[in-house]
Scaffold this motif. Structure first.
Motif, mmCIF file in Angstrom:
data_model
loop_
_atom_site.group_PDB
_atom_site.id
_atom_site.type_symbol
_atom_site.label_atom_id
_atom_site.label_comp_id
_atom_site.label_asym_id
_atom_site.label_seq_id
_atom_site.Cartn_x
_atom_site.Cartn_y
_atom_site.Cartn_z
ATOM 1 N N VAL A 1 9.360 -10.069 -1.182
ATOM 2 C CA VAL A 1 10.374 -8.745 -0.775
ATOM 3 C C VAL A 1 10.700 -8.771 0.413
ATOM 4 O O VAL A 1 12.175 -8.641 0.741
ATOM 5 C CB VAL A 1 9.590 -7.515 -1.294
ATOM 6 N N ARG A 2 9.944 -9.101 1.527
ATOM 7 C CA ARG A 2 10.390 -9.256 3.004
ATOM 8 C C ARG A 2 11.584 -10.313 3.202
ATOM 9 O O ARG A 2 12.278 -9.940 3.841
ATOM 10 C CB ARG A 2 9.255 -9.234 3.767
ATOM 11 N N GLU A 3 11.219 -11.318 2.612
ATOM 12 C CA GLU A 3 11.904 -12.629 2.605
ATOM 13 C C GLU A 3 13.486 -12.222 2.103
ATOM 14 O O GLU A 3 14.497 -12.571 2.515
ATOM 15 C CB GLU A 3 11.711 -13.749 1.970
ATOM 16 N N ALA A 4 13.342 -11.370 0.877
ATOM 17 C CA ALA A 4 14.814 -10.933 0.294
ATOM 18 C C ALA A 4 15.460 -10.014 1.219
ATOM 19 O O ALA A 4 16.621 -10.175 1.361
ATOM 20 C CB ALA A 4 14.341 -10.397 -1.113
ATOM 21 N N ILE A 5 14.891 -9.005 1.785
ATOM 22 C CA ILE A 5 15.414 -8.091 2.808
ATOM 23 C C ILE A 5 15.948 -9.067 4.066
ATOM 24 O O ILE A 5 17.091 -8.789 4.593
ATOM 25 C CB ILE A 5 14.405 -7.131 3.415
ATOM 26 N N ARG A 6 15.075 -10.021 4.645
ATOM 27 C CA ARG A 6 15.458 -10.668 5.705
ATOM 28 C C ARG A 6 16.682 -11.536 5.251
ATOM 29 O O ARG A 6 17.578 -11.629 6.136
ATOM 30 C CB ARG A 6 14.369 -11.592 6.138
ATOM 31 N N ASP A 7 16.695 -12.202 4.273
ATOM 32 C CA ASP A 7 17.786 -12.826 3.718
ATOM 33 C C ASP A 7 19.246 -12.179 3.670
ATOM 34 O O ASP A 7 20.235 -12.422 4.282
ATOM 35 C CB ASP A 7 17.381 -13.656 2.519
ATOM 36 N N ALA A 8 19.009 -11.037 3.073
ATOM 37 C CA ALA A 8 20.039 -10.282 3.003
ATOM 38 C C ALA A 8 20.763 -9.715 4.487
ATOM 39 O O ALA A 8 21.903 -9.734 4.656
ATOM 40 C CB ALA A 8 19.897 -8.871 2.129
ATOM 41 N N LEU A 9 19.798 -9.442 5.317
ATOM 42 C CA LEU A 9 20.374 -8.887 6.682
ATOM 43 C C LEU A 9 20.970 -10.001 7.428
ATOM 44 O O LEU A 9 21.830 -9.973 8.150
ATOM 45 C CB LEU A 9 19.008 -8.384 7.507
ATOM 46 N N GLN A 10 20.601 -11.250 6.985
ATOM 47 C CA GLN A 10 21.163 -12.521 7.642
ATOM 48 C C GLN A 10 22.422 -12.728 7.274
ATOM 49 O O GLN A 10 23.379 -13.230 7.853
ATOM 50 C CB GLN A 10 20.157 -13.731 7.736
ATOM 51 N N ARG A 11 22.597 -12.725 5.797
ATOM 52 C CA ARG A 11 23.625 -13.011 5.184
ATOM 53 C C ARG A 11 24.760 -12.212 5.469
ATOM 54 O O ARG A 11 25.995 -12.507 5.408
ATOM 55 C CB ARG A 11 23.541 -12.988 3.491
ATOM 56 N N ASP A 12 24.591 -10.707 5.610
ATOM 57 C CA ASP A 12 25.693 -9.901 5.614
ATOM 58 C C ASP A 12 25.577 -8.942 6.556
ATOM 59 O O ASP A 12 24.474 -8.210 6.479
ATOM 60 C CB ASP A 12 25.849 -9.391 4.182
ATOM 61 N N GLY B 1 31.378 4.082 2.795
ATOM 62 C CA GLY B 1 32.231 3.748 4.015
ATOM 63 C C GLY B 1 32.228 2.104 4.309
ATOM 64 O O GLY B 1 32.903 1.971 5.291
ATOM 65 N N GLY B 2 31.564 1.439 3.192
ATOM 66 C CA GLY B 2 31.785 -0.006 3.623
ATOM 67 C C GLY B 2 30.643 -0.670 3.598
ATOM 68 O O GLY B 2 30.538 -2.076 3.788
ATOM 69 N N LEU B 3 29.804 0.076 4.184
ATOM 70 C CA LEU B 3 28.304 -0.781 4.500
ATOM 71 C C LEU B 3 27.445 -1.098 3.190
ATOM 72 O O LEU B 3 27.953 -0.573 2.109
ATOM 73 C CB LEU B 3 27.446 0.006 5.423
ATOM 74 N N ARG B 4 26.252 -1.721 3.175
ATOM 75 C CA ARG B 4 25.368 -2.153 2.003
ATOM 76 C C ARG B 4 24.067 -1.772 2.375
ATOM 77 O O ARG B 4 23.246 -2.670 2.872
ATOM 78 C CB ARG B 4 25.570 -3.705 1.912
ATOM 79 N N PRO B 5 23.848 -0.539 2.474
ATOM 80 C CA PRO B 5 22.468 0.093 2.661
ATOM 81 C C PRO B 5 21.410 -0.388 1.767
ATOM 82 O O PRO B 5 21.618 -0.477 0.366
ATOM 83 C CB PRO B 5 22.796 1.454 2.635
ATOM 84 N N ILE B 6 20.251 -0.688 2.245
ATOM 85 C CA ILE B 6 18.910 -0.648 1.387
ATOM 86 C C ILE B 6 18.164 0.566 1.690
ATOM 87 O O ILE B 6 17.727 0.709 3.040
ATOM 88 C CB ILE B 6 18.332 -1.937 1.701
ATOM 89 N N VAL B 7 18.078 1.575 0.876
ATOM 90 C CA VAL B 7 17.304 2.643 1.127
ATOM 91 C C VAL B 7 15.775 2.466 0.517
ATOM 92 O O VAL B 7 15.786 2.053 -0.552
ATOM 93 C CB VAL B 7 17.966 3.997 0.511
ATOM 94 N N GLU B 8 14.841 2.603 1.247
ATOM 95 C CA GLU B 8 13.334 2.599 0.842
ATOM 96 C C GLU B 8 12.718 3.934 0.755
ATOM 97 O O GLU B 8 13.015 4.712 1.553
ATOM 98 C CB GLU B 8 12.631 1.582 1.920
#
Lengths: 328, 407, 72
Positions: free
Chosen positions: A13-24, A76-83
């Protein structure tokens, strides 16, 4: 061929979040204790140091408030991940999730998508008692406008998040608390996976066991036990509770002619009820036995360990239900 | 092994009831053969095979209603027969038992009589899958004792074993004849029209164009031609209008095709749906295929045949599923002009009003000419008014020189 | 002629057909049906019916009178 890595569900899960933060650069994570504390299940540990306070945001204890902020950021155009720490706390944010996130596309005549991802921990097994342990994903699966995911494997823990972020509409991801420590190997190049289809995790011809999330591994154990008795069980991991992949469910049941639904959630009005009904609607004439269900006991999840376990689906119960469908 | 599925005979069809099988296991069929009669909202439709092969098994019985896309029969491709018989319902679990073979002969419908009650008054348990399989194999459930399923229920495995025993004992009894499909049900047809037309007006941004077309030359040509011929060989002006429309569609492809999944798909040929009114209130628009390639005599024969079958039942599946454009003529009762509703997923409808005398201006003089108001309703997602105007103009031009329609 | 009409428009009520009424309106038949009627009468009675005479066969009475003059 890629090499396999030894890892855990939590790290996936952490890698998935890190990957998403890096990609976009539009992606950010927010929630209670996700930053300095590293997440109450330690999922986001280290991300604050790596990505900074702009993108890893600690919030006050105000689920309705920060979920609403997430919706606004998505509009507003962002891609939030809410935990949200646990599904029980998401009830404080029901107004935002159900009245806003799920409806705005409809209410705006198709003008406003809400590309929001909400992650929540769900399920029992850690002696956190009746206010931190329920499996309410079935409730959310009731709501049009939401997509509901239940990653049960390392691949799905690693791969569902990015696909969910690419979805223009709100997606809820339910991570079962008993899965975080689950270890296994994962391909080094594992990446995004589909969030459309159920998956056959084990093939078999005598009975179909349908399940999702935390109950998948117990169900696979039950299939193994059944095999020792000469009963060949097919295990279907639903993966997506809304919209349901009816085709995979019906195709499997049409082959085996028998079905057992395993759901940690309560029996009344839950996911298992929905699955059983779909089977009736779509595969009635294929059935050789009534659909069986193995569900959580209809009590608030107890605190004592032995009672907590007694309230949850267990391998022995799944095996017994499968036998009943075969008249044994 | 290929599946034959319940075909979609139009965007509004959800399911069909199999009225009659015209094939049985073991039959060799060619592409285009009529294999079954299906009752739909548009009446009894003859279903054609899309592939050649040998019938391996029938998956549903006469009288059963199944959704569009459901498997109704299985077909072995030519040359595949040697691979050996395959069970009608592939079951990994049955690997240990000998592979069952479909009995020769059409399947029985599920026996109408309920299973005999048990002496103790309790209803005998037979699983849905067992009933389905018994109906498919033509096995009478009454002969089956307690089964191996939950609570002694008869399950599909019991039926399969019983069927093998029966087959070993002798040939199956002669099957009863399924009732031939009844005629048209105008209430059902009305529902289908309502669904299709409401969808059209909801989804398709229509635009409409109208042009008066001088038909004097075409009428004179037709009168001269028909005068020499017996009634059987005479043409209706509708045939000239159809042919001109088809030839113009060759050059104006944006009006011949369908809008599916957010994009225009050009038609595979020029298959014109002909709106046929059903007396008593109803409408169906089956296709004549490749109208642009038919000579006028063939087109007339096909039109006559199509109108007859549309009104009496007996349309083929391809005639309902293939139209790429629709032509409607409402002038018979004096209607001057019709502005049509496009039949989805098509993208255009041509309308012909009354063919008759009108006062037209020609070279500064008012003259009385045979003429017609030709209209186009078209999907603005695919084409614009300007190209629509050119299309109508092309039809009008072709009708000025009827000899060009012979090509 | 009534038999042929019944074949072309089986759902029509021929009992209540007005003999002088326009067949197209009375029976809701169109030009294709009318042509089929002409074909049927031609085959059955052996009468030549040129197309220009079609307007003289638009009612039951008129058609019977016309066919008499043609020797049927």
């Amino acid at each position: 061929m890629s090499t396999a890595l030894e890892t855990t569900y939590r790290e996936c899960v952490r890698e998935a979040i890190r990957d998403a933060l890096q990609r976009d650069p539009r992606v950010f994570l927010m929630g209670e204790d996700v930053g300095h504390y590293g997440g109450c299940y330690a999922v986001s540990k280290g991300l604050l140091a790596e990505f900074g306070e702009e993108r890893i945001r600690d919030t006050p204890l105000s689920e309705n408030g920060f979920t609403g902020i997430g919706i606004g950021a998505a509009l507003g155009g962002l891609r939030p991940i809410v935990e949200i720490m646990t599904v029980n706390f998401s009830f404080l944010a029901l107004d935002q999730i159900i009245n806003n996130a799920a409806t705005l596309l409809h209410m705006s005549g198709g003008a406003f998508n809400v590309p929001l991802v909400i992650r929540m921990a769900t399920g029992a097994g850690r002696q956190l008692a009746a206010q931190h342990s329920h499996s309410m994903e079935g409730w959310y699966a009731h709501i049009p406008g939401l997509r509901v995911l239940t990653p049960a494997t390392l691949e799905d823990a690693r791969g569902m998040l990015w696909t969910a972020l690419e979805d223009p509409d709100p997606v809820l991801i339910f991570e079962h608390v008993m899965l975080y420590n689950r270890a296994g190997s994962l391909a080094a190049d594992a990446g995004p996976v589909d969030i459309e289809r159920a998956a056959v995790r084990r093939e078999g011809g005598d009975v179909t066991l349908l399940t999702y999330g935390g109950a998948l591994h117990k169900t696979l154990e039950a299939a193994e036990a059944l095999a020792a008795e000469g009963i060949s069980a097919e295990v279907v991991d639903l993966r997506v509770l809304r919209p349901l992949d009816e085709a995979t469910i019906v195709a499997s049941v049409a082959r085996t002619r028998r079905a057992v639904v395993v759901d940690e959630g309560w029996r009344s009005g839950g996911v298992s009820a929905e699955i059983a009904t779909r089977i009736m609607e779509r595969a009635f004439w294929e059935l050789d036995a009534p659909v069986e269900r193995v569900c959580g006991a209809e009590v608030p999840i107890p605190y004592p360990a032995h009672l907590e376990q007694a309230a949850l689906p267990q391998v022995a119960g799944i095996v017994a239900a499968a036998r009943r469908t075969l008249g044994r | 092994m290929a599946d034959i599925v319940m075909p979609s005979l139009g965007a509004d069809m959800e399911s069909g009831r199999l009225a009659q099988w015209l094939i049985k296991p073991g039959d060799r069929i060619a592409r285009g053969d009529v294999i079954a009669v299906v009752e739909t909202q548009k009446g009894a439709i003859e279903i054609e095979a899309f592939e050649a092969g040998t019938v391996a098994g029938l998956a549903i019985g006469e009288g059963e209603e199944v959704p569009v896309g459901a498997v109704i029969a299985r077909l072995e491709a030519p040359g595949e027969e040697a691979a050996g018989a395959e069970p009608a319902a592939a079951e990994p679990a049955s690997a240990a038992s000998p592979a069952p073979v479909e009995p020769a002969g059409p399947p029985l419908r599920e026996p109408a009589a309920a299973p005999a009650p048990r002496p103790d008054g309790a209803r005998r348990r037979v699983s849905p899958a067992a009933r389905t399989l018994a109906a498919r194999l033509g096995l009478d459930l009454a002969g089956l004792g307690p089964g191996s399923g939950p609570g002694g229920a008869v399950v599909s495995g019991d039926v399969r074993r019983a069927a093998e025993a029966v087959r070993a004992a002798g040939p199956p009894a002669a099957p009863p004849q399924g009732a031939r499909a009844a005629g048209l049900d105008l209430e059902e047809m009305r529902k289908a029209i309502a669904a299709a037309m409401a969808r059209s007006k909801r989804e398709i941004p229509h635009y409409y164009l109208v042009q008066v077309v001088d038909l004097q030359a075409a009428s004179d040509w037709l009168a001269a031609r028909n005068a020499e011929r017996s009634p059987e060989a005479r043409l209706l002006i509708a045939v000239l209008l159809l042919k001109a429309s088809a030839l113009a569609l060759r050059e104006h492809g944006a009006f011949n095709g369908t809008w599916e999944d957010g994009a225009f798909r050009p038609g595979a040929g020029i298959h014109i749906g002909n709106a046929v009114a059903i007396r008593g209130g109803g409408l169906v628009a089956p296709a004549i295929h490749d109208v642009d390639r038919l000579d006028l005599e063939t087109l007339m024969a096909k039109l006559r045949d199509l109108v007859t079958r549309a009104r009496r039942g007996g349309l083929r599946s391809s005639e309902l599923s293939d139209p790429t454009v629709t032509v409607s003529s409402l002038g018979e009762r004096g209607v001057d002009r019709l502005l049509g509703v496009i039949y989805p997923p098509q993208v255009a409808l041509l309308g012909f009003g009354r063919v008759g005398e009108r006062v037209l201006a020609r070279d500064g003089v008012a003259v009385v000419r045979q003429s017609v108001e030709l209209s186009l309703a078209a999907d603005h997602r695919v084409s614009d008014g300007h190209s629509g105007g050119l299309f109508l103009r092309r039809i009008a031009d072709l009708l000025q020189e009827p000899d060009r329609l012979l090509a | 002629m009534l038999e042929e009409l019944a074949r072309i428009a089986p759902e029509a009520d021929l009992e209540s057909l007005a003999p002088a009424g326009d067949l197209r309106d009375e029976l809701d038949i169109d030009s294709m049906d009318h042509l089929n009627l002409m074909i049927a009468l031609h085959r059955r009675l052996g009468v030549e019916i040129p197309e220009r005479d079609y307007p003289r066969l638009l009612s039951l009475d008129a058609a019977v009178a016309y066919l008499r003059t043609r020797g049927a």
